[in-house]
Motif scaffolding. Structure first.
Motif, PDB file in Angstrom:
ATOM      1  N   LEU A  26       0.839  -1.180   0.000  1.00  0.00           N
ATOM      2  CA  LEU A  26       0.000   0.000   0.000  1.00  0.00           C
ATOM      3  C   LEU A  26       0.884   1.244   0.000  1.00  0.00           C
ATOM      4  O   LEU A  26       2.124   1.151  -0.002  1.00  0.00           O
ATOM      5  CB  LEU A  26      -0.911  -0.012   1.228  1.00  0.00           C
ATOM      6  CG  LEU A  26      -1.833  -1.233   1.380  1.00  0.00           C
ATOM      7  CD1 LEU A  26      -2.588  -1.150   2.695  1.00  0.00           C
ATOM      8  CD2 LEU A  26      -2.768  -1.342   0.198  1.00  0.00           C
ATOM      9  N   ALA A  27       0.265   2.388   0.005  1.00  0.00           N
ATOM     10  CA  ALA A  27       1.034   3.631   0.063  1.00  0.00           C
ATOM     11  C   ALA A  27       1.907   3.632   1.306  1.00  0.00           C
ATOM     12  O   ALA A  27       1.454   3.308   2.409  1.00  0.00           O
ATOM     13  CB  ALA A  27       0.097   4.826   0.074  1.00  0.00           C
ATOM     14  N   GLY A  28       3.171   3.956   1.135  1.00  0.00           N
ATOM     15  CA  GLY A  28       4.109   4.000   2.244  1.00  0.00           C
ATOM     16  C   GLY A  28       4.718   2.673   2.602  1.00  0.00           C
ATOM     17  O   GLY A  28       5.516   2.589   3.539  1.00  0.00           O
ATOM     18  N   GLY A  71       5.294   0.764  -2.841  1.00  0.00           N
ATOM     19  CA  GLY A  71       3.985   1.375  -2.941  1.00  0.00           C
ATOM     20  C   GLY A  71       4.093   2.863  -3.188  1.00  0.00           C
ATOM     21  O   GLY A  71       5.191   3.442  -3.283  1.00  0.00           O
ATOM     22  N   GLY A  72       2.936   3.497  -3.301  1.00  0.00           N
ATOM     23  CA  GLY A  72       2.928   4.933  -3.540  1.00  0.00           C
ATOM     24  C   GLY A  72       3.528   5.715  -2.395  1.00  0.00           C
ATOM     25  O   GLY A  72       3.522   5.286  -1.244  1.00  0.00           O
ATOM     26  N   ALA A  73       4.066   6.869  -2.726  1.00  0.00           N
ATOM     27  CA  ALA A  73       4.626   7.809  -1.752  1.00  0.00           C
ATOM     28  C   ALA A  73       5.864   7.283  -1.041  1.00  0.00           C
ATOM     29  O   ALA A  73       6.260   7.825  -0.012  1.00  0.00           O
ATOM     30  CB  ALA A  73       3.568   8.211  -0.717  1.00  0.00           C
TER      31      ALA A  73
END
Length: 327
Positions: A26-28, A71-73
């Protein structure tokens, strides 16, 4: 992928290999192909229900591997990077997602098995010797379980700071390992019928009757009384684990009677609170490994599907050095 799953709290037999869904970051988060997993006492506490977790769950806070996907970011990590971690649950698996902030970059000079073996216990030994009680040449320390994973690393870091180290062990083989790590004296608690009386007496004989400045105790219930009795006036007992069980409540007046003593129960999270502190500790640990100043002993390795046997070995206190699972 395969992972170890415990459906309910219990003894080591609750650890079962199972097919699990492929994780996605997931993001992060970062997805890692796991190379090695560190087995630690906290895993046994969570599995048995001493430390509450939600079941079913996959144990394991520590490991190393290669980044497969980010993941994103996420910044600072990319596929192919070599990483380690020690605070992300679910590591008893072939692949795992780890928060990017919990990852440590592993230098090329440190192999991944060594990284998995040293991250949690190396960071623990670092904060114990540099922050909880900052050791120096003027200090004498007593380290329980001197041939254990933390014990061997803590002894080496303490000696590097110039401190004198006395350790306790249970066998002749472990005595040799502890001396090789730098212990100036090794006490065999298996040869002490009354540990709470015999160990303090032996320690005071080695310290001109004074006792030690600090006791590092990861054993807990079985050694607590002996640890308090081994301290010098204004000495500190650093209780960082409970391999033999948790220490029961005690009367604080014992600290007064023992010589205005201190007791602390440190937790790693409180010593890794900022990015700067995490980078400092990990950098010093990995640099010491790469330079040869810190020798990391892997005592046993088990295939992932033999996680139950790894737990039994650790809980029997028959291991020396680090226990690893290899997916």
């Amino acid at each position: 992928m395969r992972a170890i799953v415990a459906s309910h709290p219990g003894d080591a037999s609750v650890l079962q290999i199972a097919d699990a869904p492929e994780p996605r970051p997931l993001a992060g988060e970062v997805l890692v192909d796991v190379a090695a997993v560190g087995v630690n006492f906290i895993d046994t506490y969570q599995r048995s229900g001493v430390y509450p977790v939600s079941f079913p769950f996959t144990p394991g806070l520590e490991g190393s591997g290669v980044v497969a996907e980010v993941g994103g970011a996420v910044t600072g990590f990319a596929p192919g990077d070599r990483v380690a971690w020690c605070s992300s649950l679910g590591s008893y698996a072939e692949r795992v997602t780890v928060p990017a902030h919990a990852l440590y970059a592993v230098p090329d000079s440190v192999d991944l098995r060594t990284a998995a073996a040293v991250t949690l216990q190396g960071l623990t030994a670092h904060f114990l010797s540099s922050s909880t009680f900052r050791l120096g040449p003027e200090h004498t320390a007593l380290v329980h379980a001197g041939a254990g994973g933390v014990g061997l690393l803590l002894t080496q870091l303490a000696c590097a700071r110039g401190a004198r180290v006395i350790t306790t062990v249970s066998t002749e083989e472990k005595e040799a390992l502890s001396r090789a790590a730098g212990a100036s004296a090794v006490l065999r608690y298996d040869q002490m019928p009354d540990l709470s009386a015999d160990l303090p007496a032996a320690v005071r004989e080695l310290t001109n009757g004074d006792g030690v400045d600090v006791v590092y105790d990861g054993v807990g219930a079985a050694t607590f009384d002996a640890s308090l009795g081994s301290l010098a006036v204004r000495g500190m007992l650093v209780l960082f684990g409970g391999a033999s069980g948790q220490v029961p409540d005690f009367n604080l007046q014992r600290l007064n009677a023992g010589g205005s003593l201190f007791v602390t129960r440190p937790s790693m999270g409180h010593y890794l609170r900022t990015e700067q502190e995490r980078a400092w500790r990990a950098g010093e640990v990995f640099s010491a490994v790469a330079s040869g100043e810190l020798n990391v002993r892997v005592g046993a390795t088990y295939p992932l599907d033999q996680a139950a046997d790894a737990h039994r070995a650790l809980e029997s206190r028959g291991t020396s050095g680090k226990v690893l699972l290899l997916p």
